[in-house]
Scaffold this motif. Sequence first.
Motif, PDB file in Angstrom:
ATOM      1  N   LEU A  94      45.143 -97.133 106.203  1.00  0.00           N
ATOM      2  CA  LEU A  94      44.067 -96.160 106.096  1.00  0.00           C
ATOM      3  C   LEU A  94      42.915 -96.452 107.048  1.00  0.00           C
ATOM      4  O   LEU A  94      42.282 -95.551 107.582  1.00  0.00           O
ATOM      5  CB  LEU A  94      43.554 -96.116 104.657  1.00  0.00           C
ATOM      6  CG  LEU A  94      44.531 -95.571 103.610  1.00  0.00           C
ATOM      7  CD1 LEU A  94      44.002 -95.841 102.208  1.00  0.00           C
ATOM      8  CD2 LEU A  94      44.765 -94.081 103.807  1.00  0.00           C
ATOM      9  N   GLY A  95      42.589 -97.737 107.224  1.00  0.00           N
ATOM     10  CA  GLY A  95      41.469 -98.106 108.077  1.00  0.00           C
ATOM     11  C   GLY A  95      40.178 -98.232 107.302  1.00  0.00           C
ATOM     12  O   GLY A  95      40.168 -98.638 106.133  1.00  0.00           O
ATOM     13  N   THR A  96      39.067 -97.857 107.923  1.00  0.00           N
ATOM     14  CA  THR A  96      37.738 -97.972 107.325  1.00  0.00           C
ATOM     15  C   THR A  96      37.265 -96.608 106.842  1.00  0.00           C
ATOM     16  O   THR A  96      37.328 -95.627 107.587  1.00  0.00           O
ATOM     17  CB  THR A  96      36.725 -98.534 108.342  1.00  0.00           C
ATOM     18  OG1 THR A  96      37.183 -99.789 108.813  1.00  0.00           O
ATOM     19  CG2 THR A  96      35.356 -98.696 107.695  1.00  0.00           C
ATOM     20  N   GLY A  97      36.797 -96.542 105.599  1.00  0.00           N
ATOM     21  CA  GLY A  97      36.386 -95.266 105.050  1.00  0.00           C
ATOM     22  C   GLY A  97      35.091 -95.351 104.277  1.00  0.00           C
ATOM     23  O   GLY A  97      34.492 -96.411 104.107  1.00  0.00           O
ATOM     24  N   ILE A  98      34.662 -94.195 103.790  1.00  0.00           N
ATOM     25  CA  ILE A  98      33.439 -94.102 103.007  1.00  0.00           C
ATOM     26  C   ILE A  98      33.648 -93.045 101.930  1.00  0.00           C
ATOM     27  O   ILE A  98      34.413 -92.087 102.116  1.00  0.00           O
ATOM     28  CB  ILE A  98      32.228 -93.748 103.899  1.00  0.00           C
ATOM     29  CG1 ILE A  98      30.913 -93.886 103.109  1.00  0.00           C
ATOM     30  CG2 ILE A  98      32.352 -92.348 104.484  1.00  0.00           C
ATOM     31  CD1 ILE A  98      29.668 -93.826 104.000  1.00  0.00           C
TER      32      ILE A  98
END
Length: 443
Positions: free
Chosen positions: A4-8
């Motif tokens: 997914l990686g980096t998220g918020i």
Amino acid sequence: MRQLGTGIGWRPEIADAVERMPGIDWVEVVAENVCPGHLPASLRRLRERGVTVVPHGVSLGLGDADRPDEDRLTALAERATGLDAPLVTEHIAFVRAGGPLTASPRLEAGHLLPVPRTRDALDVLCANVRRAQQALPVPLAVENIAALISWPGEELTEGQFLYELADRTGVRLLIDVANLHTNHVNRGEDPAKALAELPLEAIAYVHVAGGFARDGVWHDSHAHPVPREVLDILTDLASRVRPPGVLLERDENFPEPAELEGELTAIRAAVDEGHADLACTGPPTGAGAEAARAGAEAAGEPPRERVALAQAAVLSALVAGTPLPEGFDRERMGVQARALAAKRADVVAKVAPELPRILGARYRPEFLGYAHGQPMTGGYRRDALDFVAHLLRERRPADAAVRRELRGWWRERSGPVPPSRRPVARVARVGRAARRVLTRRSG
């Protein structure tokens, strides 16, 4: 496991800022707050850009003694399909108790409460998770929660409990490192020990959030900066496994976009630091396997009745003022009860923003006074209606003009269809009936 990686966490208050933030690979939305056919424009634009959207449920109650509600499962499945999500997530928590299993009134917590780490509760949770997995079109991941209270007589550590849950059901895990820190402060549990016992290969992604300390208790507020201690736990986790995704949660008290971007940078740095250690040492083996193998599921129906009685006693003590079950810390239960009431006040203010406007500074003390003796039984919108009906019955507040405005608000929303959509004659008829009910209740 999908990367997914980096998220918020996407929230309406920061929607524009999230769209402009560099390096955002994915976002998470509160499942109950979105409708797939009527997505906010910001979410539509993010999806058009290829940003992954993951629905995160908060009200399913997988840890409830009852089986998962079919309507809630259907709604969660619709959001997964409508958002083209790779997975959906929920919490390992109970949110309601009582009802037919206990022959007692049905109560709602309005927030997430910890399940006891016992064999009984684990059996029930595993059965509920399997039912949810069958109903959902994509994989399910479940999240460890923050807790203010501890159950007496627990049989498993958090790591062992999660390991066995994943081993028996194949469910993925959403590990919240902020919640591990909360449980370290509030319950004396070692985050490193919990991480060492986890089935690392089952981790779907990781939550990171802030909180605050008050009187020796850590409150997982999602409204404060991420502290160094939480980032250190994230680094420890990343030294054991490469998490497929890491996400920053912020629900209140939103800072300027630059501050959020700074927190995302710190999160990436914490993961990179852990990855450097992982490259040097290799992944450790999990310590929870033995506990999982020792906990083979007993044949037959999970012991829902015992779990139901225990949960009903705890929730009733928290929201209805009944006697405290044996073995619970009175002071901590008081903190939890006040936190639940405050949460109700905050959410009702969001779903019915007219009430704080009408009542002004009186809203919060009036609501907390109402909540002290009036458990929530039908969700937050019902809670708002019940709160106003309570005020009107008690002839509160003293200002007659405010009461008239509250009475008008109640009439507008107490029927199945807003009056503006009803025939005029029916509006008058329903209005007269409502006045008679309120007059009798106020008499």
